[in-house]
Every structure is written in C-alpha cells, then in structure tokens.
Design an enzyme around this catalytic site. Structure first.
Site: not given
Ligand code: GLP
Length: 264
Positions: A153, A146, A148, A77
């Site tokens: 996400e 979280n 991810h 990413d």
C-alpha cells in the site's frame, strides 16, 4: 492489434481479451522455451479480476498441449486472516481459475498462508524459497487504484520484503462487492515486498479500464515516490505494460490535462 503509447513500453490492445491473450502467450512461450531445460521456470502470479481471463487463456494453452510440469509458482499476496476454502481467498481463486485446470506439480505451488496463526507465517521463509528456487523469472502484476502493487500500500518502503500489511481503506472498499460488505473485508494481508517484486527478471503489468489510468499515469509519468508504490517500476530493466483502449484513453486524458509527465 497492439500499438505503443507515448513511444513507451506501454502496449495498447483493442480489448481486455486481446490483451489477456497476448499476456498468456508471452507466459506460454516462456514456459515452452524452458521445457527442455533442467531448471524450472519460476512464475510470479497475481490475483484480481484483471488476471482471470489471462488464466483462462493459459488453461486454453494447456488444452492445446502446453505443459506446466516444469513450472514453479509464487503468489504475490493473500488476505489475512482468511480460510483457504473461503471463495475470496487467493488460495481458492488460484485453484479455481488456474491450478485445478493445469498439470502443475502441487509441490511447485507456493502461496502465502492466510489461515495459519500469525506467529506461524514465516515471511522470511517465503523470501528464502523464492531465492532458493533461483528467483522469479516472470512476474504478472496488476495495479490497485491507489497505485499499490500486490498489497504494498502507499507508504510501503521500496526496500520492503514479504510481510504483513494493514490494508488501505480504498483497497478494502474495492473489495466490498466480492466480500458482500465492508465488515467482511479483512483488514490485513500478507504480501511480497516491493524489493521482492523488483528482483523478478521480467515483469508484465496489466491494467484494464479507465479507473486504472490515474494510478498508472502517476506510476509511470510521475515522480518516484513511496506514495505511489508502482512508481518504483520505472526503474525495472525489463517491464512490459499491457493496457486496453479504455485505460489508454484515460492515460491520454491525464496527459492532455497537463499532469506531470516523465519518461518511460
Ligand atoms: C488486489 C491485489 C493486487 C491486484 C489488485 C487489482 O489488491 N492484491 O495484486 O493487482 O487487487 O485488482 P483488479 O485486477 O481486480 O483490479
């Protein structure tokens, strides 16, 4: 010394350094086992603080004689937009911690461009390049607090491919220190999709520290849900999870609290 947690595929190490050394040695052995073959090894690379020491151990392997000349890489990413020479860009990170210190052929490095105008970022071409190069043999992965993976996400479809994504507020908050303020943290990123990651033949997921335990616990001992993108990894046929003692302790605590437990 590593041990298994809950009789699962989770490998626990005394320290982040011991764990990083282990991960680097798996990658190095895989590279070495391919050296005589015509087909290059395709490695999926991750960024973040967790990966830095793994890369420094890989650089040590290079100094000890390991060659990366038969390796191709694809990064997971990149922030968007971001200039390549911004020290927070994953382009800069990868060159600083790894690429500038090893003998990988520059043409074999693949990074998503955070600097190109949005219309010129060809996410499908990235997917095609991965496929045309034979797919990812071994994928390094971290995990966000979280849940991810890469920048997929919560809410990301399990069949997602490489694409632009809006960053979650927690993800942006976690990046404040590096960017020197929330206002400087990009709101978007480009990320390999969940399906792209799941196609990797082998995955090594690394998580250090107690702050990662809740996400890891939900991912591997909770239900499969888009709200915890890493939970899809329960279905991956060849995954190794590497954690340090602190993260393992946090996992044990979650279990002791009677939180939903599944298999691995
Ligand atoms: C970023 C990256 C992820 C990485 C995560 C964890 O969000 N996009 O690929 O796994 O951070 O980073 P760290 O290792 O710094 O905790």
């Amino acid at each position: 010394m590593s041990k298994n947690l809950f009789g699962s595929a989770i490998q626990v190490f005394d320290s982040p350094d011991a764990a990083s050394q282990y991960v680097a040695s798996i990658v190095a052995e895989t590279i070495d086992s391919r050296k005589e073959m015509l087909q290059p090894l395709v490695v999926g690379l991750a960024t973040g603080s967790t990966m830095k020491n793994i890369y420094s151990h890989l650089v040590k392997k290079k100094e000890e004689g390991l060659s990366f000349s038969n390796v191709k890489s694809f990064n997971l990413d990149e922030y968007y937009p971001i200039e390549r020479d911004n020290p927070q860009s994953f382009y800069d990170y990868m060159h600083r911690y790894l690429f500038n210190k090893i003998d990988i052929n520059r043409q074999n490095i693949h990074l998503l461009s955070g600097a190109a105008p949005a219309g010129e970022v060809d996410c499908l071409a990235y997917e095609k390049a991965i496929t045309d190069n034979g797919g990812i043999d071994i994928q390094l992965l971290g995990i966000g607090r979280n849940g991810h993976i890469a920048f997929n996400e919560p809410g990301s479809p399990f069949d997602s491919l490489t694409r632009f994504i809006q960053l979650d507020s927690q993800t942006r908050e976690d990046a404040i220190a590096e960017f020197g303020g929330l206002a400087n943290v990009p709101r978007k990123a480009i990320t390999m999709g969940i399906k792209t990651i799941m196609k990797a033949r082998r995955i090594i997921l690394v998580a250090f520290g107690k702050q990662k335990s809740p996400a890891l616990f939900k991912a591997f001992f909770g239900p499969l849900t888009k709200e915890v993108p890493a939970s899809i990894l329960q279905l991956h046929p060849n995954i190794t999870i590497v954690v340090d003692e602190d993260c393992a302790e946090g996992l044990n605590q979650q279990r002791a609290e009677g939180i939903h437990l599944l298999k691995l």
